[in-house]
Design a protein around this motif. Sequence first.
Motif, PDB file in Angstrom:
ATOM      1  N   ASP A   1       0.799  -0.818  -0.183  1.00 46.72           N
ATOM      2  CA  ASP A   1       0.169   0.106  -0.186  1.00 46.72           C
ATOM      3  C   ASP A   1       0.795   0.903  -0.038  1.00 46.72           C
ATOM      4  O   ASP A   1       1.759   1.771   0.107  1.00 46.72           O
ATOM      5  N   GLY A   2       0.361   2.166  -0.727  1.00 40.53           N
ATOM      6  CA  GLY A   2       1.391   2.806  -1.189  1.00 40.53           C
ATOM      7  C   GLY A   2      -0.470   4.837  -0.762  1.00 40.53           C
ATOM      8  O   GLY A   2      -1.106   3.923  -1.038  1.00 40.53           O
ATOM      9  N   VAL A   3       0.529   5.953  -0.403  1.00 40.30           N
ATOM     10  CA  VAL A   3      -0.646   7.252  -1.293  1.00 40.30           C
ATOM     11  C   VAL A   3      -0.497   6.929  -1.757  1.00 40.30           C
ATOM     12  O   VAL A   3       0.116   7.555  -2.829  1.00 40.30           O
ATOM     13  N   PHE A   4      -1.959   7.670  -2.443  1.00 41.90           N
ATOM     14  CA  PHE A   4      -2.045   8.198  -3.878  1.00 41.90           C
ATOM     15  C   PHE A   4      -2.114   9.581  -3.954  1.00 41.90           C
ATOM     16  O   PHE A   4      -1.709  11.180  -4.788  1.00 41.90           O
ATOM     17  N   PHE A   5      -3.030  10.319  -2.895  1.00 44.86           N
ATOM     18  CA  PHE A   5      -3.628  12.287  -3.295  1.00 44.86           C
ATOM     19  C   PHE A   5      -3.423  12.574  -1.953  1.00 44.86           C
ATOM     20  O   PHE A   5      -3.116  14.171  -1.436  1.00 44.86           O
ATOM     21  N   GLN A   6      -3.076  11.690  -0.703  1.00 46.76           N
ATOM     22  CA  GLN A   6      -2.738  12.580   0.620  1.00 46.76           C
ATOM     23  C   GLN A   6      -1.341  13.467   0.672  1.00 46.76           C
ATOM     24  O   GLN A   6      -1.703  14.216   2.161  1.00 46.76           O
ATOM     25  N   ASP A   7      -0.669  12.760   0.049  1.00 49.70           N
ATOM     26  CA  ASP A   7       1.055  12.634   0.190  1.00 49.70           C
ATOM     27  C   ASP A   7       1.713  12.826  -1.137  1.00 49.70           C
ATOM     28  O   ASP A   7       0.773  11.705  -2.072  1.00 49.70           O
TER      29      ASP A   7
ATOM     30  N   MET B   1      -0.331   0.257  -4.543  1.00 46.94           N
ATOM     31  CA  MET B   1       0.521   1.025  -5.414  1.00 46.94           C
ATOM     32  C   MET B   1       1.568   0.635  -5.568  1.00 46.94           C
ATOM     33  O   MET B   1       2.719   0.334  -6.882  1.00 46.94           O
ATOM     34  N   GLY B   2       2.108  -1.278  -5.336  1.00 47.48           N
ATOM     35  CA  GLY B   2       2.668  -1.584  -5.124  1.00 47.48           C
ATOM     36  C   GLY B   2       2.641  -2.629  -6.459  1.00 47.48           C
ATOM     37  O   GLY B   2       3.795  -3.171  -7.704  1.00 47.48           O
ATOM     38  N   ALA B   3       1.134  -2.989  -7.414  1.00 48.41           N
ATOM     39  CA  ALA B   3       1.339  -3.428  -8.002  1.00 48.41           C
ATOM     40  C   ALA B   3       1.581  -2.555  -9.347  1.00 48.41           C
ATOM     41  O   ALA B   3       1.664  -3.155 -10.702  1.00 48.41           O
ATOM     42  N   LEU B   4       1.115  -1.527  -9.141  1.00 45.22           N
ATOM     43  CA  LEU B   4       1.708  -0.516 -10.371  1.00 45.22           C
ATOM     44  C   LEU B   4       2.923   0.135 -10.739  1.00 45.22           C
ATOM     45  O   LEU B   4       2.993   0.178 -11.508  1.00 45.22           O
ATOM     46  N   ARG B   5       3.929  -0.418  -9.349  1.00 41.98           N
ATOM     47  CA  ARG B   5       4.828   0.243  -9.457  1.00 41.98           C
ATOM     48  C   ARG B   5       5.684  -0.900  -9.939  1.00 41.98           C
ATOM     49  O   ARG B   5       6.800  -0.821 -11.046  1.00 41.98           O
TER      50      ARG B   5
ATOM     51  N   ARG C   1      -4.262  -4.544 -19.369  1.00 41.23           N
ATOM     52  CA  ARG C   1      -5.916  -4.784 -18.897  1.00 41.23           C
ATOM     53  C   ARG C   1      -6.299  -3.884 -17.996  1.00 41.23           C
ATOM     54  O   ARG C   1      -7.541  -3.386 -17.774  1.00 41.23           O
ATOM     55  N   LEU C   2      -5.520  -2.555 -17.003  1.00 42.89           N
ATOM     56  CA  LEU C   2      -6.240  -2.019 -16.186  1.00 42.89           C
ATOM     57  C   LEU C   2      -4.798  -0.744 -16.519  1.00 42.89           C
ATOM     58  O   LEU C   2      -3.976  -1.056 -16.834  1.00 42.89           O
ATOM     59  N   VAL C   3      -5.619   0.563 -16.419  1.00 48.66           N
ATOM     60  CA  VAL C   3      -4.448   1.383 -17.089  1.00 48.66           C
ATOM     61  C   VAL C   3      -4.409   2.291 -15.578  1.00 48.66           C
ATOM     62  O   VAL C   3      -3.415   2.887 -14.953  1.00 48.66           O
ATOM     63  N   ALA C   4      -5.569   2.579 -14.723  1.00 42.89           N
ATOM     64  CA  ALA C   4      -6.116   4.019 -14.164  1.00 42.89           C
ATOM     65  C   ALA C   4      -5.516   3.933 -12.932  1.00 42.89           C
ATOM     66  O   ALA C   4      -5.542   2.873 -12.851  1.00 42.89           O
ATOM     67  N   ASP C   5      -4.716   4.757 -12.208  1.00 42.59           N
ATOM     68  CA  ASP C   5      -4.181   4.979 -11.042  1.00 42.59           C
ATOM     69  C   ASP C   5      -5.396   4.285  -9.954  1.00 42.59           C
ATOM     70  O   ASP C   5      -5.003   3.978  -8.952  1.00 42.59           O
ATOM     71  N   ASP C   6      -6.419   5.339 -10.301  1.00 38.39           N
ATOM     72  CA  ASP C   6      -7.898   5.079  -9.221  1.00 38.39           C
ATOM     73  C   ASP C   6      -8.408   3.795  -9.228  1.00 38.39           C
ATOM     74  O   ASP C   6      -8.884   3.280  -8.823  1.00 38.39           O
TER      75      ASP C   6
ATOM     76  N   PRO D   1     -12.974  -0.349  -3.723  1.00 37.14           N
ATOM     77  CA  PRO D   1     -11.541   0.359  -5.014  1.00 37.14           C
ATOM     78  C   PRO D   1     -12.155  -0.790  -6.238  1.00 37.14           C
ATOM     79  O   PRO D   1     -12.466  -1.923  -6.167  1.00 37.14           O
ATOM     80  N   LEU D   2     -11.841  -0.344  -7.268  1.00 36.14           N
ATOM     81  CA  LEU D   2     -12.381  -0.564  -8.376  1.00 36.14           C
ATOM     82  C   LEU D   2     -12.800  -1.964  -8.729  1.00 36.14           C
ATOM     83  O   LEU D   2     -12.849  -2.496  -9.641  1.00 36.14           O
ATOM     84  N   VAL D   3     -11.268  -2.089  -8.211  1.00 34.58           N
ATOM     85  CA  VAL D   3     -10.397  -3.743  -9.113  1.00 34.58           C
ATOM     86  C   VAL D   3     -11.378  -4.153  -8.075  1.00 34.58           C
ATOM     87  O   VAL D   3     -11.552  -6.061  -8.657  1.00 34.58           O
ATOM     88  N   ASN D   4     -11.516  -4.486  -6.973  1.00 32.99           N
ATOM     89  CA  ASN D   4     -12.347  -4.806  -6.638  1.00 32.99           C
ATOM     90  C   ASN D   4     -13.723  -5.554  -6.612  1.00 32.99           C
ATOM     91  O   ASN D   4     -14.162  -6.483  -6.899  1.00 32.99           O
ATOM     92  N   ILE D   5     -14.777  -4.000  -6.950  1.00 31.96           N
ATOM     93  CA  ILE D   5     -16.026  -4.073  -8.433  1.00 31.96           C
ATOM     94  C   ILE D   5     -16.105  -4.971  -8.680  1.00 31.96           C
ATOM     95  O   ILE D   5     -16.213  -5.358  -9.231  1.00 31.96           O
TER      96      ILE D   5
END
Length: 229
Positions: free
Chosen positions: A50-56, A80-84, A107-112, A129-133
């Motif tokens: 996990d990592g911060v996106f918008f708070q910091d 965040m780890g999957a993205l990086r 198959r996924l692109v957006a950070d959100d 999170p959208l990935v869970n939905i």
Amino acid sequence: MTHEVVVFLGPSCDHATAREILDADYRPPAKRGDITRAADAGARIIGLIDGVFFQDCAVAHREILAALRAGVRVVGASSMGALRAAELDTFGMEGVGEIYRAYREGRLVADDEVALLFDPETFIPLSEPLVNIRATLQRALECGVIGADAARVLLDAARELYFPERTYDEVVEAAAGAADPEDLARFAAFAAEHAVDQKREDALLALERIRDLAGGVEPGGSTIPPQPP
């Protein structure tokens, strides 16, 4: 060994469950500079879940690359780890899990897709999170709870919601008028009992992988060669 294995973990999995799998120095979701500080303090394996996106400021690519150059194993998954990991696996960062693979394959692109609102003290998720939905919609399709048309409407409704507002109730409400009310009611009931937490599943896989690395064993039983200094 605990201080040599650092894991940044928050809403993807509770720390009590994580500690049953892996003895590590568990830290809150990573922000800019946290990877550097962990590497400088002697970590030889870093798990970025996990990592911060918008708070910091988010974890920078360059700090992960610097850790890798220093011989630190960096494993990413779930959020965040999957993205990086999808962005840096060709440079030596290791990705684990379905979310990482989805980003890696485009198959996924957006950070959100992985963003959510959580309690900063307890790390309890306050939105979905959208990935869970997506994963829950897929499971509902496979189980015959809803059809493809209703699934598309619900996914479109989820995408349109700002990430802190994404809950299954809000998604169903946003889809009202565009799908059969009985389909929506069936999905709401299914999600209440059988929602898929893909981020948690991937986080658990990452913890198991880090445990194997910390023990010096690759899957299949071969010994992991030491990293260059």
